[in-house]
Design an enzyme around this catalytic site. Structure first.
Site, PDB file in Angstrom:
ATOM      1  N   GLY A 152       0.826  -1.187   0.000  1.00  0.00           N
ATOM      2  CA  GLY A 152       0.000   0.000   0.000  1.00  0.00           C
ATOM      3  C   GLY A 152       0.867   1.247   0.000  1.00  0.00           C
ATOM      4  O   GLY A 152       2.080   1.193   0.250  1.00  0.00           O
ATOM      5  N   CYS A 153       0.246   2.400  -0.265  1.00  0.00           N
ATOM      6  CA  CYS A 153       1.013   3.644  -0.354  1.00  0.00           C
ATOM      7  C   CYS A 153       1.593   4.040   0.997  1.00  0.00           C
ATOM      8  O   CYS A 153       2.782   4.396   1.089  1.00  0.00           O
ATOM      9  CB  CYS A 153       0.154   4.758  -0.935  1.00  0.00           C
ATOM     10  SG  CYS A 153      -1.449   4.978  -0.112  1.00  0.00           S
ATOM     11  N   TYR A 154       0.783   3.986   2.055  1.00  0.00           N
ATOM     12  CA  TYR A 154       1.305   4.326   3.375  1.00  0.00           C
ATOM     13  C   TYR A 154       2.447   3.385   3.796  1.00  0.00           C
ATOM     14  O   TYR A 154       3.506   3.852   4.236  1.00  0.00           O
ATOM     15  CB  TYR A 154       0.197   4.281   4.427  1.00  0.00           C
ATOM     16  CG  TYR A 154      -0.749   5.450   4.427  1.00  0.00           C
ATOM     17  CD1 TYR A 154      -0.291   6.770   4.472  1.00  0.00           C
ATOM     18  CD2 TYR A 154      -2.129   5.247   4.413  1.00  0.00           C
ATOM     19  CE1 TYR A 154      -1.176   7.841   4.486  1.00  0.00           C
ATOM     20  CE2 TYR A 154      -3.015   6.311   4.433  1.00  0.00           C
ATOM     21  CZ  TYR A 154      -2.538   7.608   4.468  1.00  0.00           C
ATOM     22  OH  TYR A 154      -3.421   8.658   4.490  1.00  0.00           O
ATOM     23  N   ALA A 157       5.841   4.319   2.116  1.00  0.00           N
ATOM     24  CA  ALA A 157       6.519   5.477   2.693  1.00  0.00           C
ATOM     25  C   ALA A 157       7.093   5.163   4.077  1.00  0.00           C
ATOM     26  O   ALA A 157       8.231   5.541   4.395  1.00  0.00           O
ATOM     27  CB  ALA A 157       5.558   6.662   2.773  1.00  0.00           C
ATOM     28  N   GLU A 246       1.873  12.179  -0.538  1.00  0.00           N
ATOM     29  CA  GLU A 246       1.781  11.541   0.771  1.00  0.00           C
ATOM     30  C   GLU A 246       3.020  11.885   1.589  1.00  0.00           C
ATOM     31  O   GLU A 246       4.134  11.947   1.048  1.00  0.00           O
ATOM     32  CB  GLU A 246       1.686  10.023   0.587  1.00  0.00           C
ATOM     33  CG  GLU A 246       1.296   9.285   1.827  1.00  0.00           C
ATOM     34  CD  GLU A 246       0.825   7.883   1.471  1.00  0.00           C
ATOM     35  OE1 GLU A 246      -0.326   7.738   1.020  1.00  0.00           O
ATOM     36  OE2 GLU A 246       1.628   6.959   1.604  1.00  0.00           O
TER      37      GLU A 246
END
Length: 350
Positions: A152-154, A157, A246
């Site tokens: 996932g994107c979170y 990061a 983000e």
């Protein structure tokens, strides 16, 4: 150069659209199948006007997709959908590679998938084949896999900024506070009241507090890096009124006499030579403007005024490195190509 025939499932979503955008500049990709059940039968340009000048196959339903017409499939479907399609493809066309941008194969434990997503894992026999697609940390597994589960994107990061520190035992993995903020595209393209302009504009909103599904990936991977079972982290996401981008801010307690400088040196060492990860100079603070529209990640470590603590900040574009770009980077790895192919786009500014 021989073309690789590619399908994009869920081509009418933001992630699918960005995958198409990037794939069109890739020298080896030929887009042959584009699915979008709600828009089946339409030209892509009727759904995304920025593709008006591009010749693309019309959108079709998944039921009409010809898997014999593809060598690889990018899945940008909602969770709970990809498992059945992956089983079907592998049963009938086992040589097709699948790069999954959904959550269906990210969690190694099928029981954890049910706990967080409320669904039975219906392809548990395939799950062990899935390589976790965090490119910089799992290259060997990704290169050998026919199924790649992109993070996932979170988690992308957070994990890129914290896993190297956990591996070197420089931080206390049981004492992590992660504050995360994402642009509205992270909520998807579907009509939702909380993402309407009047609802999301001119404000910041926390959501899924204490129960966001990406916590499972973060705990899985940091727990693995720190050799801790049952790890729990404090993670709170927020919706920011911007289209994409983000930023995560992680508050960490250091271990074994480590300093913030030691943490930064560990990140520099971990990502030396990486094409898409930048550790910023001095105390330059990461900003979403540094990475918008690109596959780059920018991060830094700042000393906290509280003794023994540091602040680790990381930023990326949630639709590119946080999804479609990382998927394409993994595609390049899986086919033995330069990781940067099709991803040379520099950040857009302003």
């Amino acid at each position: 150069m021989e073309k690789i025939k590619v399908g994009v499932l869920g081509a009418s979503g933001y992630t699918g659209a960005d995958l198409i955008r990037l794939a069109l500049r890739h020298p080896t990709i030929e887009l042959t199948v584009l699915t979008a059940n709600a828009h089946a039968g339409k030209p892509v340009k009727d759904v995304f006007r920025h593709f008006s000048h591009v010749d693309l196959p019309d959108l079709i339903s998944i039921d009409d997709a010809d898997w014999a017409a593809v060598d690889a499939v990018f899945c940008g479907l909602p969770h709970g959908t990809t498992q059945a399609i992956t089983k079907q493809i592998f049963e009938t066309h086992p040589k097709v590679k699948i790069i999954d941008m959904s959550a269906d194969f990210r969690l190694r434990d099928p029981a954890a998938y049910k706990e967080w997503y409320g669904l039975d894992h219906i392809a548990a026999e395939i799950q062990p084949e899935a390589a976790y697609g965090l490119t910089e940390l799992y290259r060997d597994e990704i290169e050998a896999a026919r199924l790649i589960a992109c993070p996932g994107c979170y988690p992308t990061a957070v994990l890129l900024s914290l896993v190297p520190l956990a591996i070197k035992d420089l931080i206390d993995a049981t004492d992590l506070v992660i504050d995360a903020k994402s642009g509205v595209s992270g909520a998807g393209r579907g009509l939702k009241e909380n993402t309407l302009f009047c609802e999301a504009g001119e404000g910041i909103s926390p959501y899924a507090v204490g129960k966001h599904r990406h916590m499972a990936e973060i705990e899985q991977e940091i727990g693995k890096a720190a050799n801790l079972e049952g790890l729990r982290v404090n993670f709170t996401p927020h919706l920011i009124p911007m289209s994409r981008g983000e930023l995560t801010t992680s508050y960490v307690r250091m271990k074994n006499g480590a300093s913030a400088s030691d943490l930064k040196d560990a990140l520099i060492d971990a990502y030396s030579g990486e094409p898409f990860v930048t550790i910023l100079d001095g105390e330059t603070l990461p900003q979403t403007q540094m990475v918008r529209g690109s596959n780059y990640v920018a991060m830094n470590v700042i000393p906290d005024r509280i003794p023994g603590r540091a602040i680790v900040i990381s930023t990326l574009d949630n639709l590119v490195k946080g999804s479609a770009g990382q998927a394409l980077q993994n595609f390049n790895l899986a086919y033995g190509m330069d990781e940067t192919l099709g991803l040379e786009q520099l950040p857009l500014f302003p």
